[in-house]
Motif scaffolding. Structure first.
Motif, PDB file in Angstrom:
ATOM      1  N   UNK A 138      -3.811  30.149  24.032  1.00  8.55           N
ATOM      2  CA  UNK A 138      -3.457  30.063  25.176  1.00  8.55           C
ATOM      3  C   UNK A 138      -2.312  30.850  25.809  1.00  8.55           C
ATOM      4  N   UNK A 139      -2.239  30.794  26.978  1.00  8.63           N
ATOM      5  CA  UNK A 139      -1.114  31.771  27.673  1.00  8.63           C
ATOM      6  C   UNK A 139      -0.433  30.644  28.424  1.00  8.63           C
ATOM      7  N   UNK A 140       1.012  31.105  28.636  1.00  7.76           N
ATOM      8  CA  UNK A 140       2.093  30.415  29.350  1.00  7.76           C
ATOM      9  C   UNK A 140       1.490  30.642  30.598  1.00  7.76           C
ATOM     10  N   UNK A 141       1.473  29.693  31.689  1.00 11.35           N
ATOM     11  CA  UNK A 141       1.080  30.102  33.164  1.00 11.35           C
ATOM     12  C   UNK A 141       2.319  29.725  33.849  1.00 11.35           C
ATOM     13  N   UNK A 142       3.111  28.987  33.484  1.00 12.20           N
ATOM     14  CA  UNK A 142       4.480  28.781  34.355  1.00 12.20           C
ATOM     15  C   UNK A 142       5.469  27.962  33.344  1.00 12.20           C
ATOM     16  N   UNK A 143       6.808  28.249  33.493  1.00 15.68           N
ATOM     17  CA  UNK A 143       7.871  27.428  32.618  1.00 15.68           C
ATOM     18  C   UNK A 143       8.816  27.219  33.895  1.00 15.68           C
ATOM     19  N   UNK A 144       9.266  25.772  33.912  1.00 13.91           N
ATOM     20  CA  UNK A 144      10.086  25.490  35.097  1.00 13.91           C
ATOM     21  C   UNK A 144      10.974  24.681  34.382  1.00 13.91           C
ATOM     22  N   UNK A 145      12.440  24.774  34.792  1.00 11.19           N
ATOM     23  CA  UNK A 145      13.627  24.047  34.131  1.00 11.19           C
ATOM     24  C   UNK A 145      13.644  22.828  34.742  1.00 11.19           C
ATOM     25  N   UNK A 146      13.647  21.687  34.232  1.00  4.72           N
ATOM     26  CA  UNK A 146      13.790  20.571  35.015  1.00  4.72           C
ATOM     27  C   UNK A 146      15.069  19.598  34.748  1.00  4.72           C
ATOM     28  N   UNK A 147      15.616  19.962  33.442  1.00  4.01           N
ATOM     29  CA  UNK A 147      16.829  19.185  33.075  1.00  4.01           C
ATOM     30  C   UNK A 147      17.554  20.590  32.437  1.00  4.01           C
ATOM     31  N   UNK A 148      18.728  20.049  32.288  1.00  2.33           N
ATOM     32  CA  UNK A 148      19.783  21.055  31.414  1.00  2.33           C
ATOM     33  C   UNK A 148      19.363  21.362  30.169  1.00  2.33           C
ATOM     34  N   UNK A 149      18.495  20.585  29.422  1.00  4.86           N
ATOM     35  CA  UNK A 149      17.926  20.922  28.175  1.00  4.86           C
ATOM     36  C   UNK A 149      16.403  20.653  28.116  1.00  4.86           C
ATOM     37  N   UNK A 150      15.837  20.881  29.257  1.00  5.14           N
ATOM     38  CA  UNK A 150      14.200  20.642  29.287  1.00  5.14           C
ATOM     39  C   UNK A 150      13.424  21.446  30.254  1.00  5.14           C
ATOM     40  N   UNK A 151      12.437  21.862  29.953  1.00  2.00           N
ATOM     41  CA  UNK A 151      11.419  22.694  30.770  1.00  2.00           C
ATOM     42  C   UNK A 151      10.083  22.031  30.672  1.00  2.00           C
ATOM     43  N   UNK A 152       9.382  22.122  31.663  1.00  2.00           N
ATOM     44  CA  UNK A 152       8.080  21.668  32.010  1.00  2.00           C
ATOM     45  C   UNK A 152       7.170  23.120  31.762  1.00  2.00           C
ATOM     46  N   UNK A 153       6.195  23.223  30.748  1.00  2.00           N
ATOM     47  CA  UNK A 153       5.401  24.348  30.518  1.00  2.00           C
ATOM     48  C   UNK A 153       3.838  24.155  31.037  1.00  2.00           C
ATOM     49  N   UNK A 154       3.536  24.971  31.799  1.00  2.00           N
ATOM     50  CA  UNK A 154       2.110  24.765  31.983  1.00  2.00           C
ATOM     51  C   UNK A 154       1.367  25.937  31.145  1.00  2.00           C
ATOM     52  N   UNK A 155       0.462  25.431  30.166  1.00  2.00           N
ATOM     53  CA  UNK A 155      -0.369  26.532  29.494  1.00  2.00           C
ATOM     54  C   UNK A 155      -1.772  26.611  30.216  1.00  2.00           C
ATOM     55  N   UNK A 156      -2.252  27.691  29.863  1.00  2.00           N
ATOM     56  CA  UNK A 156      -3.783  27.730  30.379  1.00  2.00           C
ATOM     57  C   UNK A 156      -4.398  28.269  28.977  1.00  2.00           C
ATOM     58  N   UNK A 157      -5.445  27.211  28.742  1.00  2.00           N
ATOM     59  CA  UNK A 157      -6.201  27.182  27.484  1.00  2.00           C
ATOM     60  C   UNK A 157      -7.695  26.911  28.023  1.00  2.00           C
ATOM     61  N   UNK A 158      -8.324  28.200  27.841  1.00  2.00           N
ATOM     62  CA  UNK A 158      -9.648  28.314  28.615  1.00  2.00           C
ATOM     63  C   UNK A 158     -10.658  27.402  27.779  1.00  2.00           C
ATOM     64  N   UNK A 159     -10.456  27.160  26.424  1.00  2.00           N
ATOM     65  CA  UNK A 159     -11.422  26.327  25.520  1.00  2.00           C
ATOM     66  C   UNK A 159     -10.898  24.747  25.285  1.00  2.00           C
TER      67      UNK A 159
END
Lengths: 197, 243
Positions: free
Chosen positions: B12-33
């Motif tokens: 998979x590849x990291x498509x986006x990484x968004x900081x949501x809180x002081x200690x947390x991020x939302x990661x969007x992964x692209x996993x073709x299979x």
């Protein structure tokens, strides 16, 4: 073609030959349970083995305490990837419970207060490989960790060490228990990384 | 709907990484299979260093259904090895591997017709957000209620999205353990019996209850639910951390 994660690896932990593949060390004692923690008083506790012809043999808490008690030093490995090395337990070997049990079935289903089940081949329970454990690190086993008593089968992933155990039924086939029906491996050898279906 | 399959490791590849809180991020992964996942399921995530060293951890999935885009929300564990990398270091375009989806019990299926009670502590919100999203999408006419315990308002993952879901069939109640906003009806404090009694479905309404969070939180909440008369077999729990 390998997949590499750029810049990963700075915080790596020391490896330890006692760690099965894919496991990491924890000093903590995490909890994996599917539902609320049952509260079972030792006064109400019993453990029953049921064989293929319906014969039942039961032990009260006092009956169990009258059996020979082992001091157990062992490593434990959870399918969720933590391992704890050198844990200490007290418990009674399943060999003592099975002394007078007559069965030709090769498989068992462990049952727990709260309704959960897990399947273990009989040969994995006998020969000094498993216990009913009631003490952890010198104190009575906490309910969160399966107290008053849990199965301890440390050579398999720790979900096989059924918390709040109250019985074993003999099975002719290796029928899946609760976690095994819900995605986890039928046998669960940590050294072969048998985690999932 | 998708049934759980655990194939091998999927690149998979990291498509986006968004900081949501002081200690947390939302990661969007692209996993073709990626085969898709049910709401509430988790996956294993594997990182490989350039010298071949590997580490694997489990994460709940915030997204659900078919599709090759996976959303994770990761909170940094003090002294952690993998979570600080995912929260502080990883960037879009970076590679990793996943395996899953995993777990066939802590899930919600759109064929379920009972009311849905969700109770989250901290980053235990992730699989419950997945269920809340799926429940909303299903246009289910039975209710869904979400109780979300966080240290402070700034620590809430998915706060805006969850507030946007509030409707005649979806309620959201916050529990702030350290610092509450001025408009909060309750002083900061841990979740207790009265909060659950006044905001959750009652045992008579026969909800299916999902509780996820740190072990001490889940122990406390599940104990209160049983005391209130909820059927233990209708309380599904997922815990993290030790006691």
């Amino acid at each position: 073609m390998g997949v590499f994660s750029r810049g990963f690896g700075d915080r790596r932990r020391e490896s330890d030959p006692k760690l099965p593949p894919g496991q990491y060390l924890t000093e903590d004692f995490p909890v994996l349970s599917a539902g609320p923690t049952p509260r079972v008083d030792t006064a109400d506790w019993s453990f029953t083995i049921v064989t293929e012809d319906g014969t039942k043999k039961s032990w009260s808490w006092a009956d169990m305490m009258a059996l020979p008690i082992d001091e157990i030093g062992t490593d434990i490995h959870c399918v969720t990837r933590w391992s704890k090395l050198g844990t200490h337990w007290r418990g009674v070997s399943l060999d003592h419970f099975f002394t007078d049990i007559s069965t030709s079935d090769q498989y068992t289903m462990a049952h727990s207060y709260g309704g959960y089940t897990t399947n273990v081949p009989l040969e994995d329970l006998l020969g000094g490989k498993s216990w009913i454990a009631f003490e952890f690190e010198g104190a009575p086993l906490d309910p969160e960790h399966g107290g008053p008593a849990r199965l301890l089968v440390p050579h398999l992933y720790f979900w096989k060490s059924a918390k709040w155990v109250n019985g074993i039924t003999m099975h002719a086939n290796d029928d899946p228990g609760f976690w095994e029906q819900n995605g986890y491996n039928l046998y669960g050898d940590p050294w072969k990384e048998q985690r999932y279906w | 709907m998708v049934e759980p399959i655990v194939a091998g490791w999927l690149p998979g590849t990291v498509a986006s990484a968004t900081r949501m809180t002081p200690h947390g991020r939302i990661l969007e992964l692209q996993v073709p299979s990626w085969p898709g996942n049910l709401p509430g399921q988790h996956l294993d995530l594997r990182l490989t260093a350039e010298d071949g060293y590997q580490a694997v951890r489990s994460y709940s999935v915030a997204s659900f259904g078919a599709g090759t885009s996976i959303e994770l929300a990761v909170e940094e564990v003090a002294d952690g090895e993998v979570s600080p990398y995912l929260v502080d270091d990883v960037q879009p375009g970076d590679q990793l591997e996943v395996r899953g989806p995993i777990g066939n019990y802590f899930v919600w299926r759109d064929s379920q017709t009972d009311p849905v009670q969700l109770i989250a502590g901290g980053s235990g919100s992730v699989p419950l957000v997945s269920i809340a999203r799926a429940h909303q999408r299903s246009k289910s006419t039975t209710g869904c209620r979400f109780i979300y315990s966080v240290r402070t308002p700034a620590d809430a993952l998915y706060a805006d999205e969850l507030m946007g879901l509030v409707s005649s069939t979806f309620t959201l109640d916050w529990v702030y353990t350290r610092q509450a906003p001025p408009e909060s009806p309750r002083k900061p404090g841990r979740i207790d019996r009265s909060i659950i009694e006044t905001t959750a479905f009652t045992p008579a309404e026969k909800p299916m209850v999902y509780v996820c969070g740190p072990t001490s939180f889940v122990e406390a909440v599940a104990g209160i639910l049983v005391d209130l008369g909820h059927d233990p077999m209708r309380i599904k729990t997922e815990r993290f951390g030790g006691v």
